[in-house]
Design a protein around this motif. Structure first.
Motif, PDB file in Angstrom:
ATOM      1  N   LEU A  86       0.864  -1.180   0.000  1.00 47.48           N
ATOM      2  CA  LEU A  86       0.000   0.000   0.000  1.00 47.48           C
ATOM      3  C   LEU A  86       0.897   1.225   0.000  1.00 47.48           C
ATOM      4  CD1 LEU A  86      -2.187  -1.986   2.124  1.00 47.48           C
ATOM      5  CD2 LEU A  86      -3.364  -0.249   0.813  1.00 47.48           C
ATOM      6  N   GLY A  87       0.873   1.978  -1.098  1.00 48.99           N
ATOM      7  CA  GLY A  87       1.753   3.133  -1.245  1.00 48.99           C
ATOM      8  C   GLY A  87       0.989   4.429  -1.080  1.00 48.99           C
ATOM      9  N   LEU A  88       1.721   5.463  -0.644  1.00 45.62           N
ATOM     10  CA  LEU A  88       1.104   6.784  -0.464  1.00 45.62           C
ATOM     11  C   LEU A  88       1.889   7.797  -1.280  1.00 45.62           C
ATOM     12  CD1 LEU A  88       0.546   6.403   3.360  1.00 45.62           C
ATOM     13  CD2 LEU A  88      -1.161   6.224   1.554  1.00 45.62           C
ATOM     14  N   VAL A  89       1.194   8.499  -2.174  1.00 47.47           N
ATOM     15  CA  VAL A  89       1.862   9.423  -3.095  1.00 47.47           C
ATOM     16  C   VAL A  89       1.978  10.809  -2.481  1.00 47.47           C
ATOM     17  CG1 VAL A  89       1.719  10.518  -5.376  1.00 47.47           C
ATOM     18  CG2 VAL A  89       1.023   8.130  -5.087  1.00 47.47           C
ATOM     19  N   THR A  90       0.931  11.248  -1.778  1.00 44.48           N
ATOM     20  CA  THR A  90       0.933  12.627  -1.272  1.00 44.48           C
ATOM     21  C   THR A  90       0.816  12.712   0.242  1.00 44.48           C
ATOM     22  OG1 THR A  90      -1.477  12.769  -1.473  1.00 44.48           O
ATOM     23  CG2 THR A  90      -0.176  13.511  -3.372  1.00 44.48           C
ATOM     24  N   ASP A  91       0.264  11.700   0.871  1.00 44.82           N
ATOM     25  CA  ASP A  91      -0.115  11.807   2.285  1.00 44.82           C
ATOM     26  C   ASP A  91       0.651  10.773   3.106  1.00 44.82           C
ATOM     27  OD1 ASP A  91      -1.318  11.749   4.730  1.00 44.82           O
ATOM     28  OD2 ASP A  91      -3.376  11.684   3.984  1.00 44.82           O
ATOM     29  N   PRO A  92       1.818  11.179   3.679  1.00 44.65           N
ATOM     30  CA  PRO A  92       2.685  10.177   4.309  1.00 44.65           C
ATOM     31  C   PRO A  92       2.073   9.525   5.549  1.00 44.65           C
ATOM     32  CG  PRO A  92       3.504  12.403   4.729  1.00 44.65           C
ATOM     33  CD  PRO A  92       2.385  12.540   3.746  1.00 44.65           C
ATOM     34  N   LEU A  93       1.089  10.155   6.167  1.00 42.55           N
ATOM     35  CA  LEU A  93       0.571   9.625   7.432  1.00 42.55           C
ATOM     36  C   LEU A  93      -0.704   8.798   7.290  1.00 42.55           C
ATOM     37  CD1 LEU A  93       1.299  12.637   9.792  1.00 42.55           C
ATOM     38  CD2 LEU A  93       2.636  10.575   9.390  1.00 42.55           C
ATOM     39  N   HIS A  94      -1.306   8.822   6.120  1.00 46.04           N
ATOM     40  CA  HIS A  94      -2.524   8.041   5.914  1.00 46.04           C
ATOM     41  C   HIS A  94      -2.223   6.559   6.198  1.00 46.04           C
ATOM     42  CE1 HIS A  94      -6.319   6.825   4.288  1.00 46.04           C
ATOM     43  NE2 HIS A  94      -5.768   6.143   3.298  1.00 46.04           N
ATOM     44  N   ALA A  98      -4.049   2.454  10.980  1.00 46.85           N
ATOM     45  CA  ALA A  98      -4.360   1.080  10.555  1.00 46.85           C
ATOM     46  C   ALA A  98      -3.149   0.167  10.794  1.00 46.85           C
ATOM     47  CB  ALA A  98      -4.751   1.064   9.084  1.00 46.85           C
ATOM     48  N   ALA A  99      -1.958   0.683  10.482  1.00 45.64           N
ATOM     49  CA  ALA A  99      -0.744  -0.132  10.675  1.00 45.64           C
ATOM     50  C   ALA A  99      -0.588  -0.472  12.157  1.00 45.64           C
ATOM     51  CB  ALA A  99       0.481   0.625  10.161  1.00 45.64           C
ATOM     52  N   ALA A 100      -0.831   0.514  13.043  1.00 45.45           N
ATOM     53  CA  ALA A 100      -0.685   0.277  14.485  1.00 45.45           C
ATOM     54  C   ALA A 100      -1.697  -0.764  14.959  1.00 45.45           C
ATOM     55  CB  ALA A 100      -0.868   1.589  15.244  1.00 45.45           C
ATOM     56  N   HIS A 101      -2.926  -0.632  14.470  1.00 46.03           N
ATOM     57  CA  HIS A 101      -3.986  -1.570  14.850  1.00 46.03           C
ATOM     58  C   HIS A 101      -3.609  -2.994  14.414  1.00 46.03           C
ATOM     59  CE1 HIS A 101      -8.561  -2.692  14.323  1.00 46.03           C
ATOM     60  NE2 HIS A 101      -7.934  -3.514  15.106  1.00 46.03           N
ATOM     61  N   LEU A 102      -3.184  -3.117  13.181  1.00 48.62           N
ATOM     62  CA  LEU A 102      -2.883  -4.453  12.665  1.00 48.62           C
ATOM     63  C   LEU A 102      -1.686  -5.063  13.390  1.00 48.62           C
ATOM     64  CD1 LEU A 102      -3.453  -3.960   8.821  1.00 48.62           C
ATOM     65  CD2 LEU A 102      -4.999  -4.977  10.491  1.00 48.62           C
ATOM     66  N   ARG A 103      -0.662  -4.233  13.645  1.00 45.76           N
ATOM     67  CA  ARG A 103       0.516  -4.759  14.355  1.00 45.76           C
ATOM     68  C   ARG A 103       0.122  -5.233  15.750  1.00 45.76           C
ATOM     69  NH1 ARG A 103       4.660  -0.102  12.243  1.00 45.76           N
ATOM     70  NH2 ARG A 103       5.605  -1.326  10.565  1.00 45.76           N
ATOM     71  N   ALA A 104      -0.782  -4.474  16.400  1.00 36.34           N
ATOM     72  CA  ALA A 104      -1.228  -4.877  17.745  1.00 36.34           C
ATOM     73  C   ALA A 104      -1.954  -6.216  17.693  1.00 36.34           C
ATOM     74  CB  ALA A 104      -2.131  -3.800  18.342  1.00 36.34           C
ATOM     75  N   ARG A 105      -2.521  -6.522  16.530  1.00 40.32           N
ATOM     76  CA  ARG A 105      -3.208  -7.817  16.373  1.00 40.32           C
ATOM     77  C   ARG A 105      -2.267  -8.916  15.852  1.00 40.32           C
ATOM     78  NH1 ARG A 105      -8.571  -8.665  15.849  1.00 40.32           N
ATOM     79  NH2 ARG A 105      -7.715 -10.767  15.946  1.00 40.32           N
ATOM     80  N   GLY A 106      -0.980  -8.573  15.756  1.00 40.83           N
ATOM     81  CA  GLY A 106       0.004  -9.582  15.346  1.00 40.83           C
ATOM     82  C   GLY A 106       0.144  -9.740  13.845  1.00 40.83           C
TER      83      GLY A 106
END
Ligand SMILES: Cc1cc2nc3c(=O)[nH]c(=O)nc-3n(C[C@H](O)[C@H](O)[C@H](O)COP(=O)(O)OP(=O)(O)OC[C@H]3O[C@@H](n4cnc5c(N)ncnc54)[C@H](O)[C@@H]3O)c2cc1C
Length: 388
Positions: A86-94, A98-106
Motif C-alpha cells: 500500500l503506497g502513499l503518493v501525497t499523504d505520508p501519514l494516511h 491502521a498499521a498500528a492496529h494491525l501490528r497490535a493484532r500480530g
C-alpha cells in the motif's frame, strides 16, 4: 430456529453457511445463480489495512479463518497468499493508525524504504511512504461461493435460486417470514443480505436505512511478465490499484459514481471517463505500465452506509430482522467474519472481536457524506444521501 436469508451473495451465503449446522435455513436468491452480483464483480483482494477499525476487525478475522479453513471449504482453494503493498503518493501519514492496529493484532506490516525491491512496478515511483503486508491474500470469490453452497447442501439447507423475496412479513411489530411469488415462508428470523437492493427492501418495512451503491470500474490488461508473482499494489491516497490476474493485471482508478440498482443485473460496460481516469493515473504513477494494452473490463456496485462501515446485526426497530449488508468495497475481505458475527449474535453467542454497537443497523447516519468520484481521497465530493 427457522431462518430465511434474503440474498445469495457472499454476505448471505456466509451467514447461512455458519447457521446451517444449528438452524433450518432457507436462502432466496433473485438471480438464477448464487454470487452473480457484487460477489462476482470484485477484484478479490483481501485487504486488512482499511480505513475503518470495524472493517479491519472483520478483515483480520476473515484472514485468520482463510489461513485455517475446515477441510470441506479448504477443498475449494478460496484464497492464495500474494502479499500486498500500500503506497502513499501525497499523504505520508494516511493508514498509520491502521498499521498500528494491525501490528497490535500480530499482523506483519513492514514500512518499505525501497518498495521496488518488493513491487518492481514501483521502480522510479516517488512515494511518500509504502507499507508491505507479506501475508496478504487474494480470494477467489467464486470458489468461496461454491464452498458455502456445498456446505449448505451438506446441511440440507433449502436453496431457492431464481426466486425473489417480494416483501418481509411483519406481524405485531415482529418479522414472521417472507413472501415470494410462490407464497409465504414463515421464519423466526430473516437476514437481509441483499447487497445494493437492501435499502429498498427495508423501505418496504418502513425502515429508513441509507445504503448507497457506488459504481466502480475494473480494467483487464493483456498479459505482462511483470505481473508474474507481483504483490497486489494499491496507491491508496490517489486511488489506483493493480492486481495480477490471468497473466496480466486487473486495475482500477477507484472511480465512484452513485448508481441505484434496477431489477436488471448490476454489472455494466466500461465507460469512457473511468477508463481515461485509470489510464491517466497509470501513466502518472505506474510508468512501467504506460501504454498497457487494455483487453476488457466491467463495472459493479459497491454499497456503503454513509460512514462506510458495515451494517450488521439485529434491527432494534424491527425484532427478527437481521442485517448483513453495507459491505462496500470490502465484502470479500470480510466475508467469513460477517457470517460468523451475524450468525453468532443470532444464536446468542458472544463475538468478542467485534463491537456490536458500532455496526448496528439503526445507528445515526449523516445525511451528507463524501464520495470520491476521482478515486482520490483528497478530491471528494459532498452528496446528499438519496441523491442520484
Ligand atoms: C468493482 C468492484 C471491486 C471490488 N473489489 C473488492 C476487493 O478487491 N475486495 C473486497 O473485499 N471486496 C471488493 N468488492 C466488494 C465486494 O464484491 C462486495 O462487498 C460483496 O460482494 C458484497 O456481497 P453481498 O452479498 O453483500 O452483495 P451481492 O453479492 O450483491 O449479493 C446480494 C444478492 O442479493 C440478491 N437479491 C437482491 N434482492 C433480492 C430479493 N428481493 N430477493 C432475493 N435475492 C435478492 C441479489 O441478486 C444478489 O445476488 C468489490 C466490488 C466491486 C463492485
Amino acid at each position: 430456529m427457522q431462518v430465511v436469508v434474503i440474498g445469495g451473495g457472499l454476505a448471505g451465503l456466509s451467514t447461512a453457511w455458519h447457521l446451517a449446522p444449528h438452524a433450518t435455513v432457507r436462502v432466496f436468491e433473485r438471480g438464477g445463480a448464487f454470487g452473480a452480483e457484487a460477489s462476482a464483480q470484485n477484484a478479490g483482494m483481501i485487504r486488512r489495512m482499511g480505513e475503518d477499525p470495524y472493517e479491519r476487525a472483520l478483515a483480520v478475522r476473515t484472514s485468520e479463518r482463510l489461513a485455517d479453513l475446515p477441510d470441506d471449504l479448504a477443498a475449494f482453494e478460496p484464497s492464495t497468499v500474494t502479499g500486498a503493498v500500500l503506497g502513499l503518493v501525497t499523504d505520508p501519514l494516511h493508514l498509520h493508525d491502521a498499521a498500528a492496529h494491525l501490528r497490535a493484532r500480530g499482523v506483519r506490516v513492514e514500512a518499505l524504504d525501497r518498495p521496488a525491491e518488493v513491487a518492481p512496478l514501483l521502480e522510479g515511483v516517488d512515494l511518500q511512504h509504502a507499507w508491505y503486508l507479506p501475508d496478504e491474500r487474494v480470494a477467489d470469490a467464486h470458489a468461496l461461493v461454491s464452498g458455502f453452497e456445498a456446505g449448505l447442501n451438506a446441511n440440507e439447507a433449502h436453496l431457492h435460486r431464481g426466486e425473489a423475496v417480494v416483501s418481509v412479513a411483519v406481524e405485531a411489530g415482529r418479522v414472521v417470514g417472507v413472501r415470494t411469488a410462490n407464497g409465504h415462508y414463515p421464519a423466526d428470523a430473516v437476514v437481509l443480505a441483499a447487497g445494493a437492493w437492501s435499502s429498498g427492501l427495508a423501505a418496504g418495512m418502513g425502515l429508513d436505512r441509507p445504503l448507497v451503491p457506488l459504481r466502480r470500474t475494473l480494467l483487464q490488461t493483456a498479459s505482462d511478465p511483470l505481473a508474474q508473482g507481483h504483490p497486489w499494489t494499491w496507491l491508496d491516497d490517489v486511488g489506483l490499484y493493480v492486481r495480477p490476474e490471468s497473466g496480466g493485471w486487473l486495475l482500477s482508478g477507484c472511480d465512484e459514481a452513485i448508481d441505484y440498482p434496477t431489477d436488471a443485473p448490476s454489472t455494466g460496460p466500461v465507460e469512457a471517463f473511468p477508463r481515461a481516469l485509470a489510464l491517466d493515473k497509470i501513466e502518472r504513477f505506474f510508468p512501467r505500465l504506460a501504454g498497457v494494452d487494455i483487453r476488457g473490463g466491467w463495472t459493479g456496485l459497491r454499497t456503503f452506509a454513509p460512514d462506510r462501515r458495515p451494517m450488521l446485526g439485529e434491527d432494534a426497530e424491527l425484532p427478527g430482522l437481521w442485517w448483513a449488508a453495507g459491505l462496500g468495497g470490502f465484502g470479500v475481505t470480510c466475508s467469513l467474519g460477517v457470517g460468523e458475527a451475524v450468525s453468532g449474535w443470532m444464536r446468542g453467542l458472544e463475538v468478542p472481536w467485534l463491537d456490536r454497537h458500532a455496526v448496528r443497523p439503526g445507528r445515526r447516519m449523516m445525511r451528507r457524506w463524501s464520495i470520491r468520484p476521482m478515486g482520490d481521497l483528497h478530491r471528494s465530493k459532498l452528496v446528499r444521501v438519496g441523491e442520484t
